[in-house]
Design a protein around this motif. Structure first.
Motif, short mmCIF file in Angstrom:
data_model
loop_
_atom_site.label_atom_id
_atom_site.label_comp_id
_atom_site.label_asym_id
_atom_site.label_seq_id
_atom_site.Cartn_x
_atom_site.Cartn_y
_atom_site.Cartn_z
N TYR A 1 61.01 -10.53 11.81
CA TYR A 1 61.46 -9.16 12.10
C TYR A 1 60.47 -8.10 11.65
O TYR A 1 59.86 -8.19 10.59
N VAL B 1 57.64 -1.57 16.83
CA VAL B 1 59.00 -1.14 16.48
C VAL B 1 59.05 0.38 16.30
O VAL B 1 60.03 1.02 16.65
N PHE C 1 61.04 -3.91 11.25
CA PHE C 1 62.20 -3.02 11.25
C PHE C 1 61.90 -1.69 10.58
O PHE C 1 60.92 -1.55 9.85
N ARG D 1 69.34 -0.18 10.41
CA ARG D 1 67.93 -0.24 10.80
C ARG D 1 67.76 -0.48 12.29
O ARG D 1 68.65 -0.97 12.98
N GLU E 1 65.33 -2.70 14.75
CA GLU E 1 64.54 -3.91 14.53
C GLU E 1 64.16 -4.57 15.84
O GLU E 1 64.80 -4.38 16.87
#
Length: 103
Positions: A25, A57, A27, A16, A18
């Motif tokens: 987080y 993100v 992600f 992933r 992130e």
């Protein structure tokens, strides 16, 4: 992207992309081939709900994909919607992607 996320680094693991926002987080799960990166699922921890962390993100990941020279396969509904809202990102979507004409 909101200014508070600009200096948070994007981290790429084997599963992933992130960002860490004060220990929480946001992600995106992905799969990668030689020429493409498929974004599968975007998630932000509940503590980040409504902060813009998920959008941050996504934007950081799209920048990474563009810089890598690979093409994007936006399978994740959140990423797909983000690109519809920001059509300038369609430039990195693989034209062979099934939903390309809907972006």
């Amino acid at each position: 992207m909101k200014p508070e996320f600009e200096n948070i680094p994007l981290v790429k693991t084997d599963k992933r992309f992130e960002i860490d926002v004060n220990g929480h987080y946001a992600f995106i799960d992905y799969r990668e081939t030689k020429h493409q990166i498929a974004l599968i699922h975007t998630e932000a921890e509940p503590e980040l709900a409504g902060t813009g962390a998920a959008a941050a993100v996504v934007e950081k990941t799209l920048n990474y994909i563009e810089e890598s020279g690979k093409k994007l396969l936006p399978f994740c509904p959140y990423v797909f919607a983000f690109i519809k809202k920001h059509p300038e990102w369609k430039r990195i979507v693989d034209e062979k992607f099934e939903g390309y004409d809907k972006l």
